[in-house]
Enzyme design. Structure first.
Site, PDB file in Angstrom:
ATOM      1  N   THR A 572       0.815  -1.224   0.000  1.00 65.36           N
ATOM      2  CA  THR A 572       0.000   0.000   0.000  1.00 65.36           C
ATOM      3  C   THR A 572       0.847   1.272   0.000  1.00 65.36           C
ATOM      4  O   THR A 572       0.544   2.235  -0.699  1.00 65.36           O
ATOM      5  CB  THR A 572      -0.935   0.023   1.227  1.00 65.36           C
ATOM      6  OG1 THR A 572      -1.499  -1.261   1.384  1.00 65.36           O
ATOM      7  CG2 THR A 572      -2.012   1.067   1.078  1.00 65.36           C
ATOM      8  N   ASP A 576       4.454   5.953  -1.720  1.00 68.38           N
ATOM      9  CA  ASP A 576       4.720   7.058  -0.786  1.00 68.38           C
ATOM     10  C   ASP A 576       6.136   6.947  -0.218  1.00 68.38           C
ATOM     11  O   ASP A 576       6.837   7.962  -0.078  1.00 68.38           O
ATOM     12  CB  ASP A 576       3.696   7.056   0.361  1.00 68.38           C
ATOM     13  CG  ASP A 576       2.277   7.287  -0.156  1.00 68.38           C
ATOM     14  OD1 ASP A 576       2.137   7.949  -1.204  1.00 68.38           O
ATOM     15  OD2 ASP A 576       1.321   6.786   0.466  1.00 68.38           O
ATOM     16  N   SER A 606       9.606  -0.947   2.696  1.00 67.37           N
ATOM     17  CA  SER A 606       8.242  -0.655   3.174  1.00 67.37           C
ATOM     18  C   SER A 606       7.262  -1.789   2.856  1.00 67.37           C
ATOM     19  O   SER A 606       6.332  -2.035   3.621  1.00 67.37           O
ATOM     20  CB  SER A 606       7.733   0.664   2.585  1.00 67.37           C
ATOM     21  OG  SER A 606       7.233   0.457   1.285  1.00 67.37           O
TER      22      SER A 606
HETATM   23  O1  RIB Z   1      -0.749   5.691  -0.795  1.00 64.06           O
HETATM   24  C1  RIB Z   1      -1.398   5.020   0.224  1.00 64.06           C
HETATM   25  C2  RIB Z   1      -2.420   5.914   0.835  1.00 64.06           C
HETATM   26  O2  RIB Z   1      -3.391   6.180  -0.099  1.00 64.06           O
HETATM   27  C3  RIB Z   1      -3.108   5.343   2.017  1.00 64.06           C
HETATM   28  O3  RIB Z   1      -2.460   5.612   3.225  1.00 64.06           O
HETATM   29  C4  RIB Z   1      -4.493   5.923   1.909  1.00 64.06           C
HETATM   30  O4  RIB Z   1      -4.816   6.764   2.946  1.00 64.06           O
HETATM   31  C5  RIB Z   1      -4.545   6.624   0.583  1.00 64.06           C
HETATM   32  O5  RIB Z   1      -4.418   7.962   0.695  1.00 64.06           O
END
Ligand code: RIB
Length: 637
Positions: A572, A576, A606
């Site tokens: 997920t 980021d 991560s």
């Molecule tokens: O990139 C992952 C994020 O995307 C998650 O934490 C969720 O909140 C969305 O914004």
């Protein structure tokens, strides 16, 4: 030296010299006689018969030649004299002043005196061919090592440049200038190597090689431009000129500028502030030279042996400090979303009309903006967040996560009227998640909030933006960034279209494969889509490709990078983590190739952990992979 050498120097025949030496010169002109006697005197020539007659072939005298009256030469001289005395030898000093003729003359004189050996210290000119006298050279560059009839003791001024630059880079300095003498190219090479190893390019304008006068008149002014925070000086003398000029400008050492001398000097202890310098182990080197000479004189070792590897050490004093306002690199401002993530582990992602059970549901702080801020904060970036939370339990938890990761929360607002944003994330066993978002307070992050906190952008290096907040807010922030010379890194998500006007002000555009296909539809390849984005004005396109790695395209590079080899548990937060690490590396002045490598490993780590913010690696954790990161970046494209 023999009679033939004298004859050659005088331009006469050996028999003429012989006649003069034996007072059988009645047929020789007065001028020739005078000239020959002058040369004999100048070279202190002793006829072989006299040497034989002296019956004392061992004189217990060593000759030492220096070419410059530098601090190192003096220190070496003291050590050599003491070490030689300890072995029962006296020392004759000859200063050649770097002149070839003088070197040659002294060399012959020493030979004629019947001395037992010669040590030459950092001569810029080659020694004459060896006669019978054993000799040792002390060299400040080992490239010249390996003369068959001479033993060499080598240290490297290149290492001094490397040690000084490395020391300052480790303290967090990135804009380091050099004030060096014309013959200090080795120090400069070491300086460049330290930068290269960190994949950072120094600015050529920060390097100045010249005479003392050039340095005083133009070098200092030229090097101190554009936010330089540290200077490496050739030696204490140049360092003191710099101190003086900085005082005139009202700048202080080390508060405004840090200073390191590439050569140490005992007076570095006496000035204010005491100057940090690279110490050359002159005692070790001088003693090694005497030992080597003794071994040759006593026939224990052949002449051509070479000793190197003397470690140069930084003598830390008071002229260096971490750069003001710097953690490691420039400031990063994140303007973006913050959500409470409800992570639902499922056997598979449900499709229409289907219900699946979950054995594991957790709520963790998330949201692309907050994730990036936390990721960059954990990697010791100087990070500021501008965003909006609801005044509720979720908001407080996210706020704490930011603070605990070292993120400055000046720009975070708690909204009384709307709850914190939420994300419902299905995580199947292969880790490839799907997300449903409720915007909540993120929807209220508008221009007026960005305007209110726009001063945070004043001295920022990078601004991270995502499209989980209103496009209008993103557009406004980009305008502000351009006005303030802040580079923009944008991750598009949950949008099908973007205004063309936005692209031209984006420095780094980082979509994933799906996002780029959505934004640039049509039957074109990834490479062609990147080209279209570059045509629209984006400076660097990085398309993240999940387990296949990523693709970079800009004016200089076009390159696919593989993913780092980590087993996925939850992907997920990979993008980021990637973006936050990329921003930190760039903010520290690294080149984009290195930044991608750094980011690839941060993203890789991560995905081995559950959640997004808790999965972000910290600096120490990522440093464990430093060698792999370096190797990754060096791989051929
Ligand atoms: O990139 C992952 C994020 O995307 C998650 O934490 C969720 O909140 C969305 O914004």
């Amino acid at each position: 030296m023999n009679i033939k050498d004298i004859a050659k120097l005088c331009g006469v025949s050996p028999s003429t010299v012989s006649k003069i030496l034996h007072n059988k010169d009645s047929d020789i002109s007065v001028e020739t006689r005078k000239k020959v006697l002058e040369i004999i005197k100048e070279y202190q020539y002793v006829p072989y018969s006299k040497v034989i007659n002296s019956a004392a072939p061992k004189t217990n005298i060593l000759g030492v030649m220096i070419s410059q009256n530098t601090y190192e030469a003096q220190e070496l001289l003291y050590t050599i004299e003491a070490a030689a005395a300890g072995k029962g030898y006296s020392v004759i000093l000859c200063n050649t002043e770097g002149e070839k003729d003088k070197l040659l003359r002294y060399y012959r004189i020493l030979e004629n005196k019947g001395i037992d050996g010669i040590i030459s210290i950092c001569q810029e000119t080659e020694l004459p061919e060896s006669g019978k006298v054993p000799r040792v050279r002390i060299l400040d560059r080992s490239m010249e090592c390996g003369n068959n009839d001479t033993a060499d003791i080598c240290f490297e001024m290149r290492e001094a440049g490397y040690a000084a630059a490395n020391y300052l880079l480790e303290k967090g300095h990135r804009k380091i200038a050099c004030l060096l003498r014309e013959n200090d190219a080795d120090i400069q090479a070491g300086f460049l190597l330290a930068y290269k190893e960190r994949f950072i390019s120094p600015d050529k304008g920060w390097m100045f090689l010249g005479t003392d006068e050039d340095i005083r008149n133009m070098g200092i002014a030229r090097c101190l431009g554009e936010g330089v925070t540290a200077v490496i000086c050739a030696d204490l003398e140049i360092g003191m000129i710099l101190y003086e000029k900085l005082r005139e400008r009202g700048d202080t050492v080390p508060n405004k500028i840090s200073v390191v001398s590439a050569r140490d000097h005992r007076l570095a202890e006496k000035i204010y502030p005491r100057m940090t310098a690279v110490g050359i182990p002159t005692k070790e080197i001088g003693e090694a030279a005497v030992d080597a000479l003794m071994e040759i004189i006593e026939g224990r070792k052949p002449a051509y042996e070479c000793k190197r590897g003397f470690g140069l050490k930084i003598q830390e004093r008071g002229s260096v400090r971490k750069p003001a306002n710097h953690v490691q690199g420039g400031k990063i401002v994140v303007v973006g979303s913050m959500n409470m993530d409800c992570m639902i582990s499922t056997s598979h992602i449900p499709t229409g009309g289907e219900t699946v059970r979950s054995g594991n549901i957790v709520s963790l702080p998330g949201g692309k903006g907050a994730n990036q801020a936390v990721g960059a904060g954990r990697l010791e970036g100087l990070v500021y967040m501008i965003g909006r939370l609801g005044n509720d339990g979720d908001g407080k938890e996210i706020y704490n996560s930011l603070v605990n990761s070292g993120v400055h929360t000046d720009g975070v607002v708690f909204d009384e009227n709307i709850p914190t944003g939420k994300a419902y994330i299905n995580v199947p066993p292969d880790g490839e998640s799907t997300i449903v978002i409720y915007g909540g307070a993120n929807e209220k992050l508008d221009r007026s909030q960005v305007r209110q906190y726009a001063q945070l952008l004043d001295d920022a290096a990078y601004c991270l933006l995502t499209l989980e907040i209103a496009e209008e807010t993103v557009e406004y922030t980009i305008q502000k960034c351009k006005m303030k010379n802040v580079k923009v890194i944008l991750k598009p998500s949950s949008v099908e279209k973007m205004k063309d006007s936005l692209f031209q002000n984006i420095d780094y555009f980082i979509p994933n494969e799906k996002e780029v296909k959505q934004l640039i539809p049509g039957n074109t390849t990834i490479e062609e889509k990147a080209d279209i984005l570059l045509e629209k004005g984006v400076k660097n396109v990085i398309i993240t490709l999940g387990h296949k790695g990523c693709y970079l395209k800009n004016a200089e590079h076009e390159r696919y990078f593989p993913a780092a080899d980590f087993y996925p548990l939850d992907t997920t937060g990979a993008a980021d983590a990637f973006i936050s690490a990329l921003a930190v590396a760039l903010s520290e002045g690294h080149e984009v190739i290195y930044a991608v490598g750094f980011a690839t490993f941060a993203a890789g780590i991560s995905i081995t952990r559950q959640g997004v913010q808790p999965a972000m690696v910290d600096r120490k954790g990522l440093a464990l992979y430093q060698e792999e990161i370096n190797a990754f970046c060096r791989r051929e494209a």
